[in-house]
Write a protein that holds these residues in place. Structure first.
Motif, short mmCIF file in Angstrom:
data_model
loop_
_atom_site.label_atom_id
_atom_site.label_comp_id
_atom_site.label_asym_id
_atom_site.label_seq_id
_atom_site.Cartn_x
_atom_site.Cartn_y
_atom_site.Cartn_z
N ASP A 1 33.43 33.03 11.69
CA ASP A 1 33.46 32.34 12.99
C ASP A 1 32.45 31.18 12.98
O ASP A 1 31.25 31.40 13.18
CB ASP A 1 33.13 33.37 14.08
N PRO A 2 32.93 29.95 12.74
CA PRO A 2 32.01 28.80 12.62
C PRO A 2 31.13 28.58 13.85
O PRO A 2 29.97 28.18 13.72
CB PRO A 2 32.95 27.61 12.41
N ALA A 3 31.68 28.87 15.03
CA ALA A 3 30.87 28.68 16.24
C ALA A 3 29.71 29.68 16.26
O ALA A 3 28.58 29.34 16.63
CB ALA A 3 31.74 28.84 17.49
N PHE A 4 30.00 30.91 15.83
CA PHE A 4 28.93 31.91 15.76
C PHE A 4 27.90 31.49 14.71
O PHE A 4 26.69 31.62 14.93
CB PHE A 4 29.51 33.29 15.41
N LYS A 5 28.38 30.97 13.60
CA LYS A 5 27.44 30.53 12.56
C LYS A 5 26.48 29.48 13.11
O LYS A 5 25.27 29.53 12.85
CB LYS A 5 28.20 29.96 11.36
N GLN A 6 27.02 28.57 13.89
CA GLN A 6 26.19 27.54 14.49
C GLN A 6 25.11 28.17 15.37
O GLN A 6 23.94 27.81 15.30
CB GLN A 6 27.08 26.57 15.31
N ARG A 7 25.52 29.13 16.18
CA ARG A 7 24.55 29.79 17.07
C ARG A 7 23.52 30.57 16.26
O ARG A 7 22.34 30.63 16.62
CB ARG A 7 25.27 30.71 18.05
N LEU A 8 23.97 31.17 15.17
CA LEU A 8 23.06 31.93 14.31
C LEU A 8 22.00 31.01 13.70
O LEU A 8 20.82 31.35 13.65
CB LEU A 8 23.85 32.63 13.19
N LEU A 9 22.43 29.84 13.25
CA LEU A 9 21.48 28.90 12.65
C LEU A 9 20.50 28.38 13.69
O LEU A 9 19.38 28.03 13.37
CB LEU A 9 22.23 27.75 11.96
N LYS B 1 19.03 35.58 19.15
CA LYS B 1 20.00 35.48 20.23
C LYS B 1 21.41 35.78 19.73
O LYS B 1 22.18 36.49 20.39
CB LYS B 1 19.97 34.04 20.78
N ALA B 2 21.74 35.25 18.57
CA ALA B 2 23.08 35.48 18.02
C ALA B 2 23.28 36.97 17.71
O ALA B 2 24.33 37.54 17.98
CB ALA B 2 23.28 34.64 16.76
N ALA B 3 22.25 37.62 17.15
CA ALA B 3 22.36 39.05 16.85
C ALA B 3 22.53 39.85 18.13
O ALA B 3 23.27 40.85 18.17
CB ALA B 3 21.13 39.53 16.08
N ALA B 4 21.87 39.40 19.20
CA ALA B 4 21.99 40.10 20.49
C ALA B 4 23.43 40.10 20.99
O ALA B 4 23.87 41.04 21.64
CB ALA B 4 21.04 39.48 21.52
N GLU B 5 24.18 39.05 20.66
CA GLU B 5 25.61 39.01 21.03
C GLU B 5 26.34 40.20 20.42
O GLU B 5 27.35 40.65 20.92
CB GLU B 5 26.29 37.75 20.47
N MET B 6 25.83 40.67 19.27
CA MET B 6 26.47 41.81 18.59
C MET B 6 25.72 43.10 18.91
O MET B 6 25.85 44.10 18.19
CB MET B 6 26.48 41.56 17.07
#
Lengths: 110, 217
Positions: free
Chosen positions: B79-87, B92-97
């Protein structure tokens, strides 16, 4: 030239990296847990920086003699003594108590 | 053997102070083990911590394994959008999961065809432990801490990872206030793979940067 302290080893020569894994022993996990529980917002007794400072202050001899979580509990205990969480006397009494219980149960020092 | 299979694992579900522990029974105790037990009992007796909190904390760390980080990496691949948020913000990105990575910021550094990243903590042992579990012993070793910043390619070769000369190697030295994780490159031939399958290719060492993600079999 900068004078290095013994923990500051980045860039120094050293041997091959031995790919050693580690199954954490229960006592190590419990040391980890003590440190984490004592570094929360409502129990701000040990910050990561303080713990590290305490480890660095163990000095080169002790630093290299102790394994990882032995350094942690040494530093954490010194910090808690420093902050008056418990006294040297209380700690000494409790350690004697723990050791005699373990010995009574058949455990032996290494 | 996983950390869960270690001696005395079942023991940590017991209540109260531990008068006798299998790891001590097996190999004898040291003065620091006595100290650790004494400190735990003093803190519990004084009502500063509880036995339940101790158990919960040990269980929390037991639940942190490389598989958790692998899931995050697999999602970033898929998921490229998730990758962007992870970078932008790993925590915060991990909290989504629903992965709580604590308050210390973790920064993801992305491997590309031109750049290979590797993490180290020269001063101690800082590691993204809430995302991928406790570090292996070699990560905390003098050899790894000393040499990775000076001759990373040689150290990587010791792990069997040869990085081509035209690929830049970046070494990230972690601190108490900033941790890193490596976002490895997605292996070729996995275009139609779903996240669960992708996650199996993400080994722990690839998130430290001493190896690459596993090749699909």
């Amino acid at each position: 030239m900068t004078i290095r302290r013994h923990h500051d080893m980045g860039g120094l020569d050293a041997g091959t990296v031995e790919p050693v894994e580690h199954d954490y022993a229960i006592w190590e996990k419990r040391v980890d847990a003590i440190v984490k529980l004592m570094s929360t917002e409502d129990r701000p007794y040990l910050s990561t920086d303080e713990l590290r400072r305490g480890i660095e202050e163990l000095g080169p001899g002790v630093y290299d003699e102790l394994n990882y979580y032995e350094r942690w509990i040494s530093s954490a205990t010194n910090l808690m003594l420093e902050k008056g969480v418990f006294s040297v006397k209380e700690l000494g009494r409790k350690m004697a108590d723990v050791e005699s219980r373990w010995q009574a149960a058949g455990a032996k020092p290494q | 053997m996983s950390p869960h299979d270690g001696p005395g694992h079942d023991h940590e579900h017991d209540h109260g102070p531990h008068p006798y522990q299998p790891d001590i029974e097996d190999s004898g105790y040291t003065e620091r083990m006595v100290m650790a037990q004494a400190v735990e009992e003093l803190l519990i007796e004084k009502g500063i911590i509880t036995a339940d909190e101790m158990r919960a904390q040990v269980e929390l760390m037991d639940s942190r394994e490389p598989a958790l980080g692998a899931k995050v990496v697999a999602r970033a691949w898929a998921d490229p959008a998730f990758k962007q948020r992870l970078l932008e913000d790993v925590n915060k990105a991990a909290a989504e999961m629903d992965i709580d990575t604590g308050h210390i910021p973790i920064r993801a550094v992305e491997n590309t065809p031109d750049v290979h990243n590797v993490i180290v903590c020269t001063l101690c042992s800082c590691y993204p432990r809430l995302l991928i579990g406790l570090p292996p012993d070699w990560y905390k070793s003098r050899a790894y801490r000393s040499r990775t910043v000076r001759e990373p390619r040689v150290v990587l070769a010791e792990f069997g990872t040869e990085i081509a000369d035209d690929v830049e190697v970046r070494v990230h030295d972690s601190t108490a206030d900033l941790r890193y994780m490596v976002l490895p490159m997605r292996p070729a031939g996995t275009d139609d793979w779903d996240e669960d399958r992708l996650a199996e290719l993400v080994n722990r060492d690839s998130m430290i940067g001493v190896s690459l993600a596993s090749e699909p079999k």
